[in-house]
Design a protein around this motif. Sequence first.
Motif, PDB file in Angstrom:
ATOM      1  N   GLY A 149       0.842  -1.185   0.000  1.00  0.00           N
ATOM      2  CA  GLY A 149       0.000   0.000   0.000  1.00  0.00           C
ATOM      3  C   GLY A 149       0.879   1.237   0.000  1.00  0.00           C
ATOM      4  O   GLY A 149       1.955   1.267   0.615  1.00  0.00           O
ATOM      5  N   VAL A 150       0.479   2.287  -0.683  1.00  0.00           N
ATOM      6  CA  VAL A 150       1.300   3.477  -0.789  1.00  0.00           C
ATOM      7  C   VAL A 150       1.314   4.219   0.541  1.00  0.00           C
ATOM      8  O   VAL A 150       0.409   4.090   1.360  1.00  0.00           O
ATOM      9  N   LEU A 151       2.364   5.021   0.744  1.00  0.00           N
ATOM     10  CA  LEU A 151       2.542   5.776   1.978  1.00  0.00           C
ATOM     11  C   LEU A 151       2.649   7.264   1.653  1.00  0.00           C
ATOM     12  O   LEU A 151       3.743   7.780   1.425  1.00  0.00           O
ATOM     13  N   PRO A 152       1.534   7.977   1.592  1.00  0.00           N
ATOM     14  CA  PRO A 152       1.616   9.423   1.378  1.00  0.00           C
ATOM     15  C   PRO A 152       2.241  10.103   2.581  1.00  0.00           C
ATOM     16  O   PRO A 152       1.939   9.777   3.724  1.00  0.00           O
ATOM     17  N   GLY A 153       3.152  11.053   2.332  1.00  0.00           N
ATOM     18  CA  GLY A 153       3.820  11.750   3.417  1.00  0.00           C
ATOM     19  C   GLY A 153       5.104  11.102   3.873  1.00  0.00           C
ATOM     20  O   GLY A 153       5.764  11.615   4.775  1.00  0.00           O
ATOM     21  N   ALA A 154       5.506   9.958   3.250  1.00  0.00           N
ATOM     22  CA  ALA A 154       6.805   9.363   3.562  1.00  0.00           C
ATOM     23  C   ALA A 154       7.911  10.227   2.944  1.00  0.00           C
ATOM     24  O   ALA A 154       7.670  11.009   2.023  1.00  0.00           O
ATOM     25  N   SER A 155       9.125  10.084   3.442  1.00  0.00           N
ATOM     26  CA  SER A 155      10.199  10.978   2.999  1.00  0.00           C
ATOM     27  C   SER A 155      11.421  10.208   2.523  1.00  0.00           C
ATOM     28  O   SER A 155      11.751   9.136   3.028  1.00  0.00           O
ATOM     29  N   VAL A 156      12.075  10.784   1.508  1.00  0.00           N
ATOM     30  CA  VAL A 156      13.387  10.342   1.027  1.00  0.00           C
ATOM     31  C   VAL A 156      14.322  11.529   1.182  1.00  0.00           C
ATOM     32  O   VAL A 156      14.085  12.589   0.588  1.00  0.00           O
ATOM     33  N   VAL A 157      15.379  11.380   1.982  1.00  0.00           N
ATOM     34  CA  VAL A 157      16.238  12.502   2.324  1.00  0.00           C
ATOM     35  C   VAL A 157      17.701  12.139   2.092  1.00  0.00           C
ATOM     36  O   VAL A 157      18.122  11.000   2.333  1.00  0.00           O
ATOM     37  N   VAL A 158      18.468  13.120   1.598  1.00  0.00           N
ATOM     38  CA  VAL A 158      19.925  13.025   1.542  1.00  0.00           C
ATOM     39  C   VAL A 158      20.451  13.980   2.609  1.00  0.00           C
ATOM     40  O   VAL A 158      20.551  15.195   2.367  1.00  0.00           O
ATOM     41  N   PRO A 159      20.755  13.492   3.822  1.00  0.00           N
ATOM     42  CA  PRO A 159      21.105  14.390   4.925  1.00  0.00           C
ATOM     43  C   PRO A 159      22.306  15.279   4.630  1.00  0.00           C
ATOM     44  O   PRO A 159      22.331  16.443   5.045  1.00  0.00           O
ATOM     45  N   ALA A 173      25.103  14.426  -9.661  1.00  0.00           N
ATOM     46  CA  ALA A 173      25.727  13.132  -9.921  1.00  0.00           C
ATOM     47  C   ALA A 173      26.733  12.805  -8.818  1.00  0.00           C
ATOM     48  O   ALA A 173      27.363  13.686  -8.240  1.00  0.00           O
ATOM     49  N   GLY A 174      26.865  11.508  -8.517  1.00  0.00           N
ATOM     50  CA  GLY A 174      27.821  11.097  -7.512  1.00  0.00           C
ATOM     51  C   GLY A 174      27.232  10.126  -6.522  1.00  0.00           C
ATOM     52  O   GLY A 174      26.114   9.629  -6.693  1.00  0.00           O
ATOM     53  N   ARG A 175      27.989   9.870  -5.457  1.00  0.00           N
ATOM     54  CA  ARG A 175      27.549   8.941  -4.431  1.00  0.00           C
ATOM     55  C   ARG A 175      26.798   9.680  -3.325  1.00  0.00           C
ATOM     56  O   ARG A 175      27.231  10.732  -2.865  1.00  0.00           O
ATOM     57  N   HIS A 176      25.680   9.073  -2.913  1.00  0.00           N
ATOM     58  CA  HIS A 176      24.848   9.688  -1.878  1.00  0.00           C
ATOM     59  C   HIS A 176      24.339   8.608  -0.939  1.00  0.00           C
ATOM     60  O   HIS A 176      24.231   7.442  -1.313  1.00  0.00           O
ATOM     61  N   GLN A 177      24.011   9.043   0.264  1.00  0.00           N
ATOM     62  CA  GLN A 177      23.342   8.159   1.217  1.00  0.00           C
ATOM     63  C   GLN A 177      21.911   8.648   1.399  1.00  0.00           C
ATOM     64  O   GLN A 177      21.670   9.792   1.773  1.00  0.00           O
ATOM     65  N   LEU A 178      20.938   7.746   1.130  1.00  0.00           N
ATOM     66  CA  LEU A 178      19.519   8.066   1.237  1.00  0.00           C
ATOM     67  C   LEU A 178      18.964   7.531   2.547  1.00  0.00           C
ATOM     68  O   LEU A 178      19.320   6.432   2.975  1.00  0.00           O
ATOM     69  N   VAL A 179      18.064   8.297   3.158  1.00  0.00           N
ATOM     70  CA  VAL A 179      17.335   7.848   4.332  1.00  0.00           C
ATOM     71  C   VAL A 179      15.850   7.887   3.992  1.00  0.00           C
ATOM     72  O   VAL A 179      15.310   8.936   3.635  1.00  0.00           O
ATOM     73  N   ILE A 180      15.191   6.725   4.065  1.00  0.00           N
ATOM     74  CA  ILE A 180      13.771   6.606   3.731  1.00  0.00           C
ATOM     75  C   ILE A 180      13.024   6.317   5.029  1.00  0.00           C
ATOM     76  O   ILE A 180      13.354   5.365   5.746  1.00  0.00           O
ATOM     77  N   SER A 181      11.979   7.123   5.329  1.00  0.00           N
ATOM     78  CA  SER A 181      11.318   6.976   6.628  1.00  0.00           C
ATOM     79  C   SER A 181       9.850   7.331   6.537  1.00  0.00           C
ATOM     80  O   SER A 181       9.412   8.070   5.655  1.00  0.00           O
ATOM     81  N   PHE A 182       9.091   6.767   7.488  1.00  0.00           N
ATOM     82  CA  PHE A 182       7.675   7.094   7.664  1.00  0.00           C
ATOM     83  C   PHE A 182       7.275   6.656   9.061  1.00  0.00           C
ATOM     84  O   PHE A 182       7.804   5.668   9.593  1.00  0.00           O
ATOM     85  N   ILE A 183       6.330   7.387   9.649  1.00  0.00           N
ATOM     86  CA  ILE A 183       5.920   7.108  11.014  1.00  0.00           C
ATOM     87  C   ILE A 183       5.425   5.670  11.171  1.00  0.00           C
ATOM     88  O   ILE A 183       4.662   5.159  10.362  1.00  0.00           O
ATOM     89  N   GLY A 184       5.891   5.017  12.250  1.00  0.00           N
ATOM     90  CA  GLY A 184       5.438   3.663  12.560  1.00  0.00           C
ATOM     91  C   GLY A 184       6.112   2.585  11.727  1.00  0.00           C
ATOM     92  O   GLY A 184       5.752   1.414  11.827  1.00  0.00           O
TER      93      GLY A 184
END
Length: 781
Positions: free
Chosen positions: A40-50, A70-81
Amino acid sequence: MRYFSYLIGLLLLWSVAGSSPAQAQERYRLSGYIRDASRGVLPGASVVVPALAAGATTDSTGFYSFLLPAGRHQLVISFIGYQSQTRDLNLTRAQRLSFTLAESSNTLGEVVVEGSGTLEQKLQTTQMSVERLTAAEAKLLPALFGEVDLLKTLQLKPGVQNGGEGTSGLFVRGGSSDQNLVLVDDAVVYNPAHLFGLFSVFNPDAVQSVDLYKGGFPAQYGGRLSSVIDVKMREGDNQKIVTSGGIGLISSRLTVEGPIVKDKGSFLLSGRRTYFDVFTRQINKASENNPDYNPIPDYYFYDFNAKGNYKLGDKDQVFLSGYLGRDVFGFGSQGGFDFNFSWGNTLGAARWSHVFNKRLFLNTTASYTNYKYDVTNKLDQFSFNLASDIQDLALRSDLDYTPNDRHAFKFGAQLINHRFGVGRLQAGSADGRLSIGSDVAYRGLEGGLYASDNFKATDKLQLEYGLRLSGFQSGSNSYAGLEPRGSARYSLTPKTSLKASYALMYQYVHLVTNSGATLPTDIWYPSRQSVKPQRSQQAAAGVSFLLGDGKYLLTNEVYYKWAQNQVDFKDGAQLFVNPDLDSEFLFGKGWAYGNELYLEKKTGRTTGWIGYTLSWSKRQFLPQRGTTGINEGRVFYPSFDRRHNLTVVVLHKLTERLNLTGSFVYTTGNATTLPAARFAVQDIFGGDLSAVPVYPDRNTFRLAPYNRLDLGLVWKLKPNRWVPESDLTFSVYNAYNRRNPYFVYFDQVRAGGEDTPVTSYRARQVSLFPTIPAVTYNFKF
């Protein structure tokens, strides 16, 4: 249309200007969907490159999109619960990456109190005056009778007032309850309350999230003055059949969800029903042979939610959602008198989501809304029926275009066909000798066009601006207006942001009521020749700070709102089945202003928030239409004006399976009108004296301050072969038994007994709820 064309041209010019400078480094678009483990989709979830303070939040379809160098990045994917994920990415071309998040192994462990991403994201977003709530959060808080209520949880946010003890109506920043636009999957809800306002119509098991906009309204929303409450329903599990529910003190819930075709479509069915009537009918039946027995009224309400979705391909997906809810109240006496009262909402929505390419997306929604009530009385051979309803057929289309990392455009159009059943009356005798009938109905057509842009001017300055053109036609009467919207965010430091917003709103439909609180018998009425649209403007400014190494967010907002064509009624107005209801209206102006202070903590064993609002709300109705207006034109405070409003919410993790929750509320008492004196009048025949009350200006008295403490304990049971995933939720409403005022009446005082003259009058206070403990068993398998 000329102004709208100018706006489109201006936005396209910004688009070209924003993409023309040579980039210091090649950038590529990263996009995709974020779903839960059931897909199920998660509206309001986030993808962040800190490291870059860059990222995106998913829209209502769970889709995200943004540009990265372009380049190397670290992604943080999060949602409540849900369990956060960290991914390493080497970006060498445009990529589409979708992520699946698993629910936290103990969803009650890391308790968070907002669903709009991290505190850093809230600091950096352009939008202000917004609160996001998920059903998972609301289920943790103690509630009346243990019945989780999303609207009551929103009342714990600054700037949001309740209508009084036990009500679920919202009064946002000095606006009345009918000035809130309530949406469920883009379908309008006209009465979001059960049990005369004690509970809301939102079954928490069927709701994904709720967004409350108190100001700085995005251009895609229109039609109300004070707030937007945007509710999104959950999508079902598309991997396996899941059954969940709860058994509570006054109601039970059951939800079934599962795949239509695995990985392509799913369904969700959710129902809720109270069972007051089960007990009252048994009591009445046991006493039906007692001639002195007064039957207890029957009452129950029920909800039914349904939602389905299906992927037609990589670029197309369809969604169907619906809601049916009813309240049924009945009373019958042994003297041949029967009274029946029912009311409720019926909603349906069909949405098509299409991805043209990685930069252009389309959502088109057709919806149906019907709210109605029906009152039936019968006394022996005579019957009486009174009914009213409002019905909408709506079509809207929203286009999202992201040409580069500096601009995010939204364009859209909406059309609503209203039918207002202002009043239908039928009365007659069983033998047909007496028959009376009347039916008053109107039609209206409401439309809107909008365009907006979220523009990243510099690394510190971000703007969101737009324009909405709205219009309304009823019969030969038509109205139109331009509604500019704008907000800005400036980062003074990485941990301090300044924000400001402005919005102008029109409201073309009005709630006809002669009471202080919204009732099921209130009537929705269109703008007509002598009933002009309501209009308001709101400006707000604020500052936000990250404190304590980013663990706390402190915000302070001030706002000022001024409104025209506010609606009230003449004294003694005839509101029901009146073909000339226009003549009963009075029109005035209003002001509201205040300061909202808010501190929240989202991580750790102890989380929660503290909110304090200092506010004023005023109205003025000058003499008009052969009347003295209200208070002879003097300014007065509406009943929902509150000077002080303090809320404290604490959620504490005791152990891995035990969580303690509590909320405290303190508000200034309701403004009300009470007689200041009485004078004696004797009839011309020399009978007994009558005491006639003398009333001062409207709402010159205040009831006692309202305060209440609620406590709760959530005990997550350990699942095994025989026990499914489940918990017991214990709650205590009004823990220290505060007798808060509901209304005040006056008793006669006689010095020498019942047969002696009245010497004085004594005020009496009526309170609704003492301390009420409750327990609810929730399960999932």
